[in-house]
Design a protein around this motif. Sequence first.
Motif, PDB file in Angstrom:
ATOM      1  N   SER A 190       7.441  31.075  47.459  1.00 37.28           N
ATOM      2  CA  SER A 190       7.703  29.422  47.169  1.00 37.28           C
ATOM      3  C   SER A 190       9.065  29.638  48.321  1.00 37.28           C
ATOM      4  O   SER A 190       9.772  29.488  47.350  1.00 37.28           O
ATOM      5  N   ASP A 249       4.023  27.346  41.146  1.00 36.21           N
ATOM      6  CA  ASP A 249       4.383  25.938  41.883  1.00 36.21           C
ATOM      7  C   ASP A 249       5.537  25.280  40.745  1.00 36.21           C
ATOM      8  O   ASP A 249       5.877  24.461  40.968  1.00 36.21           O
ATOM      9  N   THR A 280       4.338  27.483  49.896  1.00 35.60           N
ATOM     10  CA  THR A 280       3.616  28.266  49.102  1.00 35.60           C
ATOM     11  C   THR A 280       2.838  29.052  50.413  1.00 35.60           C
ATOM     12  O   THR A 280       1.899  28.877  50.690  1.00 35.60           O
TER      13      THR A 280
END
Length: 238
Positions: A141, A53, A132
Amino acid sequence: MRIAVCDDDDIILSRSRELIQDYCTKNQLKCSTYLFPNANELLWDIDDYGIYDILYLDIEICNINGIDVARSIRRCYPECIIIFISSHNRYYHAAFDVQPFYFLDKPLIEEEFVNVFKRAVERLSKYPQSITFSNKRIYYSVDISRILYFESDRRLVKVVCSDRTYNFYGKLSDIEKELGSSSYFFARVHRSYLINIHYIKEFSRTYLIMANGIRISVSQDKRQEIRSLYMKLIIDKC
């Protein structure tokens, strides 16, 4: 959240993890932080287990240009938040084409690091532009602008995108809640379908046809709501 720090300086690695974990603990956030001493290990890990992320990346790492590494990652994962770490500001202009979230100077300043991390977390949570999930220990993701719809069969969720399909185990209700604040219109048209309004090709009273030609039934109690959302989208485009 999955967070990676890639730097050939052990002090930067350990300090970054310390600041990240301290912030997440204080704010009751779940996160996993992974450290990589070189870019090759990072890229191999992404190939095996999927994207992160938030990615902290040294611009000069083991004689490898971190900007080229970021460019390679961006081609496959345009939604990843990349934060560069560098001792030299001469790289800043060259890095703009990979759309970094921020530049952190070495040595790291605690207040700046924490503030930037806080902003990155807020971006992930407040304006989700990707979703995600994991399947068979691989993390994905996916840019939500690519998603046509989610289809649920018991606990198995199929993510149908414009270019491929993914599968993972989860609940549509959880996905619906997560996407609620995104800039895209996602709507539950049936107990088994959560669709992206932008990809509706045809709309009738009882069903709709998506851009990939798939016909999806619309529950009776959802028909007026979906029609209103669809008409609003058309009007906004005019």
